[in-house]
Design a protein around this motif. Sequence first.
Motif, short mmCIF file in Angstrom:
data_model
loop_
_atom_site.label_atom_id
_atom_site.label_comp_id
_atom_site.label_asym_id
_atom_site.label_seq_id
_atom_site.Cartn_x
_atom_site.Cartn_y
_atom_site.Cartn_z
N GLU A 45 0.65 -1.03 0.21
CA GLU A 45 0.39 -0.02 0.13
C GLU A 45 0.76 1.13 -0.31
N SER A 46 0.41 2.03 -0.68
CA SER A 46 1.07 2.91 -0.81
C SER A 46 0.26 4.72 -1.74
N ASP A 47 0.27 5.71 -1.66
CA ASP A 47 -0.51 7.16 -1.90
C ASP A 47 -0.70 6.48 -3.56
N HIS A 48 0.17 5.41 -4.23
CA HIS A 48 0.07 5.49 -5.72
C HIS A 48 -0.59 4.42 -6.16
N GLY A 49 -1.57 3.25 -4.55
CA GLY A 49 -2.45 2.56 -4.96
C GLY A 49 -2.13 1.11 -3.95
N TRP A 50 -2.17 0.09 -4.35
CA TRP A 50 -2.50 -1.13 -3.38
C TRP A 50 -3.03 -2.41 -4.11
N LEU A 51 -2.21 -3.49 -3.62
CA LEU A 51 -2.06 -5.00 -3.88
C LEU A 51 -2.72 -5.59 -2.80
N GLU A 52 -3.70 -6.72 -3.21
CA GLU A 52 -4.37 -7.93 -1.95
C GLU A 52 -4.69 -9.09 -2.46
N VAL A 53 -3.54 -10.20 -1.85
CA VAL A 53 -4.29 -11.17 -1.99
C VAL A 53 -5.77 -11.83 -1.77
N LEU A 54 -6.01 -12.32 -2.06
CA LEU A 54 -7.48 -12.73 -2.41
C LEU A 54 -7.80 -14.48 -2.02
N ALA A 55 -8.54 -14.87 -0.93
CA ALA A 55 -8.97 -16.28 -1.26
C ALA A 55 -10.78 -16.23 -0.42
N GLY A 56 -11.12 -17.25 -1.07
CA GLY A 56 -13.02 -16.92 -0.78
C GLY A 56 -13.10 -18.29 -1.54
N ALA A 57 -14.52 -18.26 -1.60
CA ALA A 57 -15.41 -19.67 -2.38
C ALA A 57 -15.94 -18.18 -3.35
N ARG A 58 -16.66 -19.10 -4.47
CA ARG A 58 -17.80 -19.35 -5.61
C ARG A 58 -18.39 -19.59 -5.41
N TYR A 59 -19.69 -19.05 -5.80
CA TYR A 59 -21.24 -20.41 -5.65
C TYR A 59 -21.71 -20.36 -7.27
N ARG A 60 -21.83 -21.28 -7.90
CA ARG A 60 -22.55 -21.07 -9.29
C ARG A 60 -24.04 -21.87 -9.69
N LYS A 61 -24.97 -21.58 -9.72
CA LYS A 61 -26.29 -22.17 -9.99
C LYS A 61 -26.46 -21.94 -11.55
#
Length: 194
Positions: A72-88
């Motif tokens: 994170e800085s004044d120029h922006g940020w980078l995040e690592v993601l983890a989770g779940a996706r549901y599809r119907k």
Amino acid sequence: PPPTPPPPPPTPLDNLRRQRQMCIRDRFGLFADFLYLKITPSFEQPGPLFGRTDLSLEDTIVDLKASYRVLESDHGWLEVLAGARYRKIDMSLTLQPGLLPRQSASGTEDWWDAVGGLRGRYNLSDRLFLTALADVGGGSSDITWQALGGMGYQINELMHFTAGYRYMDYDYESDDFLFDLNTRGAYIELGMQW
């Protein structure tokens, strides 16, 4: 000197700003994404057996992810993601009568996949920014992945508007259901963060 009056009580907006600052300080976040798509094409059959084919496809996707901000800085940020996706998927197919009587079939299938990826933002100015997200996963699916990128405008401290392009791919197979499809196109987003 006269006593100093007490400060006014915090407003809901003050509380939201405070929670947002805490989330940024702690670097952890949660977010959800919802996508609904309905396609209903009809086309004429080339032979005399049936008059027309009507197809209906309803597609619902829900992403639930946790994030951790690694840069994170004044120029922006980078995040690592983890989770779940549901599809119907809800599908129905109807063959309108020709020489043969009307025939129809329908079915529903739903599943969950674990996903992980990266999300980032690069600030072009105080208000304008570029954003991108990419993730990949599986579990019930053989593989699912998506990538999106866009340009956004920060409306105020809590809300932003983004327009861009999104591509999502699925390869899923169960005992009696095969689903190998990609979805792509422009998107618009009105987002809130706190």
